[in-house]
Write an enzyme that holds these catalytic residues in place. Structure first.
Site, PDB file in Angstrom:
ATOM      1  CB  SER A  87       4.572   1.271  -0.895  1.00 41.22           C
ATOM      2  OG  SER A  87       3.778   0.254  -0.324  1.00 41.22           O
ATOM      3  CE  LYS A  88      11.482  -2.212  -0.740  1.00 37.98           C
ATOM      4  NZ  LYS A  88      12.376  -2.265   0.375  1.00 37.98           N
ATOM      5  NE  ARG A  89       1.927  -1.153   2.801  1.00 35.88           N
ATOM      6  CZ  ARG A  89       0.680  -0.836   2.590  1.00 35.88           C
ATOM      7  NH1 ARG A  89      -0.261  -1.755   2.652  1.00 35.88           N
ATOM      8  NH2 ARG A  89       0.345   0.408   2.319  1.00 35.88           N
ATOM      9  CG  HIS A  90       0.448  -1.514  -3.061  1.00 35.87           C
ATOM     10  ND1 HIS A  90       1.052  -0.371  -2.578  1.00 35.87           N
ATOM     11  CD2 HIS A  90      -0.682  -1.683  -2.361  1.00 35.87           C
ATOM     12  CE1 HIS A  90       0.296   0.139  -1.622  1.00 35.87           C
ATOM     13  NE2 HIS A  90      -0.755  -0.634  -1.471  1.00 35.87           N
TER      14      HIS A  90
END
Ligand code: GLU
Length: 484
Positions: free
Chosen positions: A251-254
Protein backbone atom coordinates in the site's frame (compact mmCIF):
# COMPACT_ATOMS: atom_id res chain seq x y z
CA UNK A 1 -7.15 -12.99 -34.53
CA UNK A 2 -6.96 -16.24 -32.58
CA UNK A 3 -9.45 -17.71 -30.14
CA UNK A 4 -7.72 -16.12 -27.16
CA UNK A 5 -9.93 -13.46 -25.58
CA UNK A 6 -8.80 -12.04 -22.26
CA UNK A 7 -9.81 -9.02 -20.29
CA UNK A 8 -8.76 -6.62 -17.57
CA UNK A 9 -11.72 -5.57 -15.46
CA UNK A 10 -10.74 -2.79 -13.07
CA UNK A 11 -13.12 -1.23 -10.59
CA UNK A 12 -12.72 2.55 -10.92
CA UNK A 13 -12.41 3.33 -7.25
CA UNK A 14 -8.97 4.97 -7.24
CA UNK A 15 -5.79 5.19 -9.24
CA UNK A 16 -4.36 2.20 -11.10
CA UNK A 17 -2.27 0.32 -8.55
CA UNK A 18 0.90 -1.41 -9.73
CA UNK A 19 -0.59 -4.70 -8.54
CA UNK A 20 -3.45 -4.07 -10.96
CA UNK A 21 -0.99 -3.26 -13.71
CA UNK A 22 0.67 -6.60 -13.22
CA UNK A 23 -2.69 -8.36 -13.50
CA UNK A 24 -3.46 -6.45 -16.69
CA UNK A 25 0.02 -7.08 -18.03
CA UNK A 26 -0.05 -10.86 -17.80
CA UNK A 27 -3.36 -11.03 -19.64
CA UNK A 28 -2.18 -8.48 -22.19
CA UNK A 29 1.01 -10.44 -22.84
CA UNK A 30 -1.03 -13.59 -23.28
CA UNK A 31 -3.32 -11.86 -25.77
CA UNK A 32 -0.47 -10.34 -27.76
CA UNK A 33 1.50 -13.57 -27.83
CA UNK A 34 -1.49 -15.38 -29.31
CA UNK A 35 -2.61 -12.54 -31.51
CA UNK A 36 -5.80 -12.65 -29.52
CA UNK A 37 -8.07 -9.94 -28.17
CA UNK A 38 -7.47 -7.88 -25.05
CA UNK A 39 -10.64 -6.38 -23.61
CA UNK A 40 -10.87 -3.55 -21.12
CA UNK A 41 -14.03 -3.57 -19.06
CA UNK A 42 -14.92 -1.07 -16.36
CA UNK A 43 -16.62 -2.66 -13.35
CA UNK A 44 -18.38 0.32 -11.87
CA UNK A 45 -21.41 -1.24 -10.22
CA UNK A 46 -20.26 -0.14 -6.79
CA UNK A 47 -21.89 3.23 -7.34
CA UNK A 48 -20.71 4.72 -4.08
CA UNK A 49 -17.03 4.07 -4.65
CA UNK A 50 -16.78 4.36 -8.44
CA UNK A 51 -15.90 7.70 -9.95
CA UNK A 52 -15.59 9.12 -13.42
CA UNK A 53 -12.24 10.57 -12.44
CA UNK A 54 -10.91 7.19 -11.50
CA UNK A 55 -12.09 5.67 -14.78
CA UNK A 56 -10.15 8.39 -16.57
CA UNK A 57 -7.05 7.76 -14.47
CA UNK A 58 -7.21 4.03 -15.18
CA UNK A 59 -7.55 4.58 -18.92
CA UNK A 60 -4.79 7.18 -18.90
CA UNK A 61 -2.50 4.82 -17.01
CA UNK A 62 -3.17 1.95 -19.40
CA UNK A 63 -2.56 4.18 -22.42
CA UNK A 64 0.64 5.59 -20.95
CA UNK A 65 1.90 2.06 -20.29
CA UNK A 66 1.08 1.07 -23.85
CA UNK A 67 -1.25 -1.70 -22.65
CA UNK A 68 -3.57 -1.11 -25.56
CA UNK A 69 -6.97 -2.75 -25.72
CA UNK A 70 -8.80 -4.10 -28.75
CA UNK A 71 -12.25 -3.72 -27.27
CA UNK A 72 -13.38 -1.38 -24.55
CA UNK A 73 -14.00 2.26 -23.72
CA UNK A 74 -12.96 4.64 -26.47
CA UNK A 75 -12.32 1.72 -28.83
CA UNK A 76 -15.68 0.01 -29.10
CA UNK A 77 -16.15 -3.59 -30.18
CA UNK A 78 -18.89 -6.08 -30.91
CA UNK A 79 -19.57 -6.98 -27.30
CA UNK A 80 -20.21 -3.59 -25.74
CA UNK A 81 -21.02 -1.56 -23.87
CA UNK A 82 -17.82 -2.11 -21.88
CA UNK A 83 -18.92 -0.25 -18.79
CA UNK A 84 -20.99 -2.38 -16.44
CA UNK A 85 -23.43 0.32 -15.38
CA UNK A 86 -24.47 0.55 -19.03
CA UNK A 87 -25.24 -3.15 -19.29
CA UNK A 88 -28.14 -3.44 -16.84
CA UNK A 89 -30.57 -4.76 -19.46
CA UNK A 90 -28.19 -7.62 -20.24
CA UNK A 91 -27.99 -8.60 -16.56
CA UNK A 92 -31.78 -8.43 -16.24
CA UNK A 93 -32.15 -10.71 -19.24
CA UNK A 94 -29.79 -13.33 -17.81
CA UNK A 95 -31.30 -13.11 -14.33
CA UNK A 96 -34.67 -13.78 -15.99
CA UNK A 97 -33.24 -16.86 -17.68
CA UNK A 98 -31.90 -18.17 -14.39
CA UNK A 99 -35.26 -17.64 -12.66
CA UNK A 100 -37.00 -19.42 -15.48
CA UNK A 101 -34.69 -22.41 -15.32
CA UNK A 102 -35.04 -22.58 -11.54
CA UNK A 103 -31.45 -21.55 -10.79
CA UNK A 104 -32.42 -18.26 -9.23
CA UNK A 105 -35.32 -16.83 -7.27
CA UNK A 106 -36.76 -13.57 -6.06
CA UNK A 107 -36.05 -13.06 -2.40
CA UNK A 108 -38.33 -10.63 -0.57
CA UNK A 109 -36.62 -10.94 2.80
CA UNK A 110 -36.51 -7.57 4.50
CA UNK A 111 -33.46 -5.95 6.04
CA UNK A 112 -34.98 -6.56 9.47
CA UNK A 113 -35.39 -10.27 8.82
CA UNK A 114 -31.80 -10.57 7.67
CA UNK A 115 -30.56 -8.58 10.66
CA UNK A 116 -32.55 -10.83 13.01
CA UNK A 117 -31.10 -13.97 11.38
CA UNK A 118 -27.61 -12.50 11.71
CA UNK A 119 -28.20 -11.76 15.38
CA UNK A 120 -29.53 -15.27 16.01
CA UNK A 121 -26.42 -16.66 14.32
CA UNK A 122 -24.19 -14.54 16.49
CA UNK A 123 -25.90 -15.80 19.62
CA UNK A 124 -25.15 -19.42 18.75
CA UNK A 125 -21.50 -18.50 19.27
CA UNK A 126 -20.43 -20.57 16.26
CA UNK A 127 -17.26 -19.57 14.51
CA UNK A 128 -18.71 -20.25 11.06
CA UNK A 129 -19.45 -17.15 9.01
CA UNK A 130 -23.05 -16.02 8.71
CA UNK A 131 -24.90 -17.25 5.64
CA UNK A 132 -28.41 -16.02 5.13
CA UNK A 133 -30.79 -18.83 4.31
CA UNK A 134 -33.75 -17.25 2.61
CA UNK A 135 -37.02 -19.08 2.96
CA UNK A 136 -37.95 -17.72 -0.48
CA UNK A 137 -35.65 -20.37 -1.90
CA UNK A 138 -38.42 -22.93 -1.61
CA UNK A 139 -41.53 -20.74 -1.74
CA UNK A 140 -43.73 -20.49 -4.74
CA UNK A 141 -45.95 -17.63 -3.50
CA UNK A 142 -45.31 -13.93 -3.79
CA UNK A 143 -45.93 -11.15 -1.27
CA UNK A 144 -49.28 -9.43 -1.32
CA UNK A 145 -47.74 -6.07 -2.05
CA UNK A 146 -47.07 -6.10 -5.80
CA UNK A 147 -44.40 -3.42 -5.27
CA UNK A 148 -42.53 -5.33 -2.60
CA UNK A 149 -38.77 -4.96 -3.08
CA UNK A 150 -36.77 -8.03 -3.86
CA UNK A 151 -33.28 -9.14 -4.75
CA UNK A 152 -32.56 -12.00 -7.09
CA UNK A 153 -30.59 -14.79 -5.45
CA UNK A 154 -28.80 -17.74 -6.92
CA UNK A 155 -30.19 -21.12 -5.86
CA UNK A 156 -26.81 -22.55 -4.97
CA UNK A 157 -26.37 -26.33 -4.94
CA UNK A 158 -25.51 -27.80 -1.56
CA UNK A 159 -24.10 -31.09 -2.76
CA UNK A 160 -21.03 -31.96 -4.75
CA UNK A 161 -17.77 -30.19 -5.44
CA UNK A 162 -16.79 -27.43 -7.83
CA UNK A 163 -13.35 -27.84 -9.34
CA UNK A 164 -11.13 -26.10 -11.80
CA UNK A 165 -7.62 -26.44 -13.09
CA UNK A 166 -6.02 -23.10 -12.45
CA UNK A 167 -3.21 -22.03 -14.81
CA UNK A 168 -1.23 -20.80 -11.81
CA UNK A 169 -2.54 -22.59 -8.74
CA UNK A 170 -3.20 -26.04 -10.19
CA UNK A 171 -6.26 -28.13 -9.35
CA UNK A 172 -8.68 -26.52 -6.94
CA UNK A 173 -11.71 -28.22 -5.35
CA UNK A 174 -14.36 -26.37 -3.40
CA UNK A 175 -17.20 -28.12 -1.60
CA UNK A 176 -20.58 -26.80 -2.69
CA UNK A 177 -21.80 -27.08 0.88
CA UNK A 178 -19.77 -23.93 1.54
CA UNK A 179 -21.80 -21.91 -0.94
CA UNK A 180 -24.69 -19.66 -0.11
CA UNK A 181 -27.53 -18.24 -2.15
CA UNK A 182 -25.59 -15.15 -3.15
CA UNK A 183 -27.32 -12.13 -4.59
CA UNK A 184 -27.23 -11.68 -8.36
CA UNK A 185 -29.17 -8.45 -8.73
CA UNK A 186 -30.05 -5.72 -6.27
CA UNK A 187 -33.50 -4.13 -6.24
CA UNK A 188 -32.16 -1.28 -8.41
CA UNK A 189 -31.01 -3.74 -11.07
CA UNK A 190 -27.32 -3.41 -10.27
CA UNK A 191 -25.54 -6.74 -10.42
CA UNK A 192 -23.28 -7.93 -7.67
CA UNK A 193 -19.71 -8.57 -8.67
CA UNK A 194 -19.94 -12.34 -9.27
CA UNK A 195 -23.00 -12.06 -11.48
CA UNK A 196 -21.89 -9.02 -13.50
CA UNK A 197 -18.49 -10.55 -14.00
CA UNK A 198 -19.81 -13.90 -15.23
CA UNK A 199 -22.41 -12.40 -17.55
CA UNK A 200 -19.79 -10.09 -19.02
CA UNK A 201 -17.10 -12.72 -19.39
CA UNK A 202 -19.68 -15.02 -20.97
CA UNK A 203 -21.20 -12.50 -23.38
CA UNK A 204 -17.79 -11.08 -24.24
CA UNK A 205 -16.51 -14.54 -25.14
CA UNK A 206 -13.66 -14.45 -22.63
CA UNK A 207 -11.59 -17.63 -22.86
CA UNK A 208 -9.22 -17.02 -19.94
CA UNK A 209 -9.91 -15.03 -16.79
CA UNK A 210 -6.67 -13.65 -15.35
CA UNK A 211 -6.95 -11.87 -12.01
CA UNK A 212 -5.47 -11.56 -8.54
CA UNK A 213 -5.70 -14.54 -6.21
CA UNK A 214 -7.75 -12.43 -3.82
CA UNK A 215 -10.59 -13.44 -6.17
CA UNK A 216 -10.11 -17.21 -5.72
CA UNK A 217 -13.04 -17.17 -3.33
CA UNK A 218 -15.30 -15.97 -6.16
CA UNK A 219 -14.35 -18.59 -8.68
CA UNK A 220 -16.49 -21.50 -7.48
CA UNK A 221 -19.66 -19.37 -7.34
CA UNK A 222 -18.83 -18.07 -10.80
CA UNK A 223 -18.34 -21.57 -12.19
CA UNK A 224 -21.69 -22.59 -10.67
CA UNK A 225 -23.26 -19.70 -12.57
CA UNK A 226 -21.70 -20.76 -15.88
CA UNK A 227 -22.98 -24.26 -15.29
CA UNK A 228 -26.45 -23.03 -14.43
CA UNK A 229 -26.47 -21.11 -17.69
CA UNK A 230 -25.21 -24.15 -19.62
CA UNK A 231 -22.22 -22.10 -20.75
CA UNK A 232 -18.60 -23.02 -21.36
CA UNK A 233 -16.45 -22.27 -18.32
CA UNK A 234 -13.37 -20.19 -19.16
CA UNK A 235 -9.90 -21.05 -17.94
CA UNK A 236 -8.80 -19.26 -14.77
CA UNK A 237 -5.38 -17.94 -13.88
CA UNK A 238 -5.09 -16.50 -10.39
CA UNK A 239 -1.97 -14.49 -9.84
CA UNK A 240 -0.43 -14.07 -6.43
CA UNK A 241 -0.50 -10.62 -4.92
CA UNK A 242 2.30 -8.09 -4.97
CA UNK A 243 3.33 -7.70 -1.36
CA UNK A 244 5.30 -5.05 0.52
CA UNK A 245 8.89 -5.89 1.48
CA UNK A 246 7.69 -6.87 4.96
CA UNK A 247 5.07 -9.25 3.59
CA UNK A 248 2.08 -6.99 4.19
CA UNK A 249 -0.33 -6.07 1.43
CA UNK A 250 1.44 -3.43 -0.67
CA UNK A 251 0.00 0.00 0.00
CA UNK A 252 0.88 3.68 -0.05
CA UNK A 253 2.54 3.24 3.31
CA UNK A 254 5.27 1.14 1.72
CA UNK A 255 5.85 2.59 -1.71
CA UNK A 256 4.47 4.63 -4.55
CA UNK A 257 1.71 2.39 -5.80
CA UNK A 258 -0.17 4.49 -8.38
CA UNK A 259 1.35 3.84 -11.77
CA UNK A 260 1.25 7.51 -12.78
CA UNK A 261 3.46 8.30 -9.81
CA UNK A 262 6.16 6.33 -11.59
CA UNK A 263 5.59 8.36 -14.71
CA UNK A 264 6.14 11.48 -12.62
CA UNK A 265 9.24 9.96 -11.04
CA UNK A 266 10.80 9.65 -14.50
CA UNK A 267 10.30 5.92 -15.08
CA UNK A 268 9.70 4.32 -18.47
CA UNK A 269 6.59 2.26 -19.24
CA UNK A 270 8.77 -0.59 -20.53
CA UNK A 271 10.78 -0.61 -17.31
CA UNK A 272 7.61 -0.77 -15.24
CA UNK A 273 6.26 -3.63 -17.31
CA UNK A 274 9.60 -5.45 -17.12
CA UNK A 275 9.83 -5.10 -13.34
CA UNK A 276 6.24 -6.11 -12.74
CA UNK A 277 6.45 -9.01 -15.18
CA UNK A 278 9.40 -10.41 -13.25
CA UNK A 279 7.62 -9.95 -9.96
CA UNK A 280 5.91 -13.32 -10.06
CA UNK A 281 7.09 -14.73 -13.38
CA UNK A 282 10.52 -15.89 -14.48
CA UNK A 283 12.36 -16.95 -17.57
CA UNK A 284 15.59 -18.54 -16.42
CA UNK A 285 17.87 -15.95 -14.87
CA UNK A 286 17.00 -13.20 -17.30
CA UNK A 287 16.12 -9.93 -15.54
CA UNK A 288 15.90 -7.40 -18.34
CA UNK A 289 13.33 -7.87 -21.06
CA UNK A 290 12.12 -5.64 -23.82
CA UNK A 291 8.38 -5.46 -24.34
CA UNK A 292 8.73 -7.70 -27.39
CA UNK A 293 10.68 -10.29 -25.41
CA UNK A 294 8.02 -10.31 -22.72
CA UNK A 295 5.37 -10.96 -25.34
CA UNK A 296 7.42 -13.74 -26.83
CA UNK A 297 8.50 -15.42 -23.60
CA UNK A 298 5.62 -15.03 -21.17
CA UNK A 299 3.88 -18.21 -20.07
CA UNK A 300 1.51 -19.06 -17.24
CA UNK A 301 3.65 -22.13 -16.47
CA UNK A 302 6.32 -19.89 -15.04
CA UNK A 303 4.10 -17.69 -12.94
CA UNK A 304 4.94 -18.59 -9.35
CA UNK A 305 2.13 -19.44 -7.00
CA UNK A 306 3.48 -17.41 -4.12
CA UNK A 307 3.44 -13.66 -3.78
CA UNK A 308 6.28 -11.48 -5.02
CA UNK A 309 7.65 -8.76 -2.77
CA UNK A 310 8.10 -5.25 -4.00
CA UNK A 311 11.72 -4.14 -4.03
CA UNK A 312 12.24 -0.46 -4.81
CA UNK A 313 15.97 -0.84 -5.41
CA UNK A 314 15.53 -3.60 -7.93
CA UNK A 315 12.81 -1.59 -9.64
CA UNK A 316 15.12 1.40 -9.98
CA UNK A 317 17.85 -0.85 -11.34
CA UNK A 318 15.51 -2.22 -14.02
CA UNK A 319 14.48 1.36 -14.84
CA UNK A 320 18.12 2.44 -15.21
CA UNK A 321 18.87 -0.50 -17.49
CA UNK A 322 15.95 0.43 -19.72
CA UNK A 323 16.96 4.07 -19.81
CA UNK A 324 20.41 3.07 -20.95
CA UNK A 325 18.99 0.90 -23.71
CA UNK A 326 17.43 3.96 -25.36
CA UNK A 327 18.98 5.98 -28.16
CA UNK A 328 20.21 9.51 -27.39
CA UNK A 329 17.23 10.84 -29.30
CA UNK A 330 14.77 8.85 -27.20
CA UNK A 331 16.41 9.84 -23.92
CA UNK A 332 16.20 13.46 -25.04
CA UNK A 333 12.55 13.07 -25.96
CA UNK A 334 11.65 11.53 -22.59
CA UNK A 335 13.69 14.14 -20.71
CA UNK A 336 12.09 17.21 -22.29
CA UNK A 337 9.00 17.22 -20.02
CA UNK A 338 11.21 16.88 -16.94
CA UNK A 339 13.30 19.82 -18.08
CA UNK A 340 10.09 21.80 -18.57
CA UNK A 341 9.16 20.94 -15.00
CA UNK A 342 12.28 22.73 -13.78
CA UNK A 343 11.64 25.68 -16.06
CA UNK A 344 13.81 24.71 -19.03
CA UNK A 345 11.97 24.78 -22.34
CA UNK A 346 13.82 22.90 -25.06
CA UNK A 347 12.81 20.83 -28.06
CA UNK A 348 13.42 17.09 -28.40
CA UNK A 349 16.02 17.72 -31.09
CA UNK A 350 17.88 20.50 -29.29
CA UNK A 351 21.52 20.01 -30.33
CA UNK A 352 22.92 20.89 -26.91
CA UNK A 353 20.58 18.42 -25.24
CA UNK A 354 21.51 15.68 -27.71
CA UNK A 355 25.20 16.34 -27.12
CA UNK A 356 24.89 16.02 -23.35
CA UNK A 357 23.06 12.68 -23.32
CA UNK A 358 26.08 10.40 -23.87
CA UNK A 359 27.79 12.03 -20.88
CA UNK A 360 24.94 11.69 -18.43
CA UNK A 361 23.62 8.34 -19.65
CA UNK A 362 26.01 6.15 -17.58
CA UNK A 363 24.99 7.67 -14.27
CA UNK A 364 21.33 8.56 -14.71
CA UNK A 365 18.65 6.19 -13.46
CA UNK A 366 15.50 8.18 -14.18
CA UNK A 367 14.62 11.06 -16.47
CA UNK A 368 14.59 13.33 -13.45
CA UNK A 369 18.27 12.46 -13.03
CA UNK A 370 18.92 13.25 -16.68
CA UNK A 371 17.16 16.62 -16.43
CA UNK A 372 19.02 17.53 -13.26
CA UNK A 373 22.33 16.42 -14.70
CA UNK A 374 22.05 18.69 -17.71
CA UNK A 375 20.25 21.74 -16.34
CA UNK A 376 23.36 23.97 -16.18
CA UNK A 377 23.82 23.73 -19.92
CA UNK A 378 20.56 25.61 -20.35
CA UNK A 379 20.53 28.14 -17.56
CA UNK A 380 22.82 30.11 -15.30
CA UNK A 381 24.88 28.16 -12.86
CA UNK A 382 23.35 27.58 -9.48
CA UNK A 383 26.20 26.93 -7.10
CA UNK A 384 26.20 24.03 -4.75
CA UNK A 385 26.96 25.84 -1.48
CA UNK A 386 29.54 23.39 -0.26
CA UNK A 387 31.36 23.21 -3.58
CA UNK A 388 31.45 26.96 -3.85
CA UNK A 389 32.77 27.39 -0.34
CA UNK A 390 35.46 24.83 -0.90
CA UNK A 391 36.69 25.64 -4.39
CA UNK A 392 35.79 29.21 -5.31
CA UNK A 393 38.32 30.72 -2.93
CA UNK A 394 40.95 33.45 -3.49
CA UNK A 395 43.76 30.91 -3.86
CA UNK A 396 42.07 29.47 -6.93
CA UNK A 397 41.12 32.72 -8.63
CA UNK A 398 44.34 33.07 -10.56
CA UNK A 399 44.27 29.50 -11.86
CA UNK A 400 40.75 30.06 -13.22
CA UNK A 401 41.77 33.26 -15.00
CA UNK A 402 44.75 31.55 -16.55
CA UNK A 403 42.74 28.50 -17.55
CA UNK A 404 40.26 30.79 -19.30
CA UNK A 405 43.09 32.49 -21.18
CA UNK A 406 44.49 29.12 -22.25
CA UNK A 407 41.23 27.65 -23.51
CA UNK A 408 40.40 30.89 -25.32
CA UNK A 409 43.12 30.03 -27.85
CA UNK A 410 41.78 26.55 -28.62
CA UNK A 411 40.22 25.99 -32.01
CA UNK A 412 38.16 23.95 -32.80
CA UNK A 413 36.57 24.11 -29.36
CA UNK A 414 36.18 20.35 -28.94
CA UNK A 415 37.27 18.02 -26.21
CA UNK A 416 40.43 16.52 -27.73
CA UNK A 417 42.22 19.79 -28.55
CA UNK A 418 40.96 21.28 -25.27
CA UNK A 419 42.33 18.33 -23.37
CA UNK A 420 45.72 18.44 -25.17
CA UNK A 421 46.17 22.19 -24.82
CA UNK A 422 45.21 22.39 -21.16
CA UNK A 423 47.36 19.40 -20.23
CA UNK A 424 50.37 20.83 -22.05
CA UNK A 425 49.91 24.12 -20.20
CA UNK A 426 49.61 22.36 -16.84
CA UNK A 427 52.73 20.32 -17.49
CA UNK A 428 54.76 23.25 -18.65
CA UNK A 429 53.89 25.21 -15.53
CA UNK A 430 54.03 22.23 -13.24
CA UNK A 431 50.51 22.79 -12.04
CA UNK A 432 48.77 19.62 -10.88
CA UNK A 433 45.44 18.96 -12.64
CA UNK A 434 43.60 18.91 -9.35
CA UNK A 435 44.44 22.53 -8.66
CA UNK A 436 42.30 23.64 -11.58
CA UNK A 437 39.88 20.77 -12.15
CA UNK A 438 37.47 21.18 -9.24
CA UNK A 439 37.42 25.00 -9.21
CA UNK A 440 36.76 24.93 -12.97
CA UNK A 441 34.06 22.31 -12.59
CA UNK A 442 32.28 24.33 -9.91
CA UNK A 443 32.64 27.50 -11.96
CA UNK A 444 31.16 25.89 -15.07
CA UNK A 445 28.50 23.59 -13.63
CA UNK A 446 27.88 24.82 -10.09
CA UNK A 447 28.57 21.36 -8.71
CA UNK A 448 31.45 19.12 -7.81
CA UNK A 449 30.36 16.17 -9.94
CA UNK A 450 29.81 16.38 -13.67
CA UNK A 451 30.93 14.78 -16.90
CA UNK A 452 34.58 15.35 -17.85
CA UNK A 453 35.79 18.98 -17.85
CA UNK A 454 36.56 19.09 -21.54
CA UNK A 455 33.29 17.46 -22.44
CA UNK A 456 31.47 20.11 -20.44
CA UNK A 457 33.49 22.83 -22.17
CA UNK A 458 32.70 21.44 -25.61
CA UNK A 459 28.97 21.32 -24.97
CA UNK A 460 28.90 24.77 -23.34
CA UNK A 461 30.85 26.28 -26.23
CA UNK A 462 33.64 28.80 -26.02
CA UNK A 463 31.64 31.85 -25.09
CA UNK A 464 29.85 30.33 -22.11
CA UNK A 465 32.93 28.44 -20.96
CA UNK A 466 35.02 31.62 -20.83
CA UNK A 467 32.26 33.62 -19.19
CA UNK A 468 31.72 31.00 -16.49
CA UNK A 469 35.42 30.51 -15.77
CA UNK A 470 35.93 34.25 -15.48
CA UNK A 471 32.86 34.80 -13.35
CA UNK A 472 34.05 31.93 -11.19
CA UNK A 473 37.42 33.62 -10.84
CA UNK A 474 35.77 36.87 -9.77
CA UNK A 475 33.63 35.11 -7.21
CA UNK A 476 36.68 33.27 -5.94
CA UNK A 477 38.75 36.44 -5.66
CA UNK A 478 35.98 38.26 -3.83
CA UNK A 479 35.40 35.50 -1.33
CA UNK A 480 36.63 36.39 2.07
CA UNK A 481 38.85 33.78 3.58
CA UNK A 482 37.76 33.05 7.08
CA UNK A 483 40.21 34.76 9.42
CA UNK A 484 42.36 32.36 11.33
N1 GLU B 1 -13.40 -5.57 -10.73
C1 GLU B 1 -12.67 -6.64 -10.14
C2 GLU B 1 -11.44 -6.07 -9.45
O1 GLU B 1 -11.05 -4.96 -9.75
C3 GLU B 1 -12.27 -7.61 -11.23
C4 GLU B 1 -12.04 -8.99 -10.81
C5 GLU B 1 -11.92 -9.90 -12.01
O2 GLU B 1 -11.00 -9.68 -12.79
O3 GLU B 1 -12.76 -10.78 -12.15
O4 GLU B 1 -10.89 -6.69 -8.59
Amino acid sequence: MSEVRVRFAPSPTGYLHIGGVRTALYSWLWARQHEGTFILRVEDTDRERSTEESTKAVLESMRWLGLDWDEGPGVGGDHGPYIQSERLDIYAEYAGKLIESGHAYRCYATKEEIAAAREAHRKTGTKDGFRFESNWRDRSDAPEDPNARYVIRFRAPHEGTTSWLDEVKGKIDILNSTQQDFILLRPDGMPLYNFGCVIDDLTMGVTLVGRGDDHMINTAPQILLYEALGARVPTFAHMPMVLAPNGEKLSKRHAAVGVLEYRDMGYLPDAILNYLARLGWSHGDQEIFTREELIEKFSWDHVGSTAGRYDAKKFLHVQAEHLRMLSDEDIARWTVPFLARIGIEVQDDDPVLLKTIPYVRPRAETFIDVAEAVDYFFRDVEFDAKGKRKFLVPDNAQALVRLADVVETVEPFTKEPLDATVKAWLEENEIPMKVVAQPARVAMTGRTRSPGLFEVMEVLGKEKTLARLRTGAEIAAATETPSA
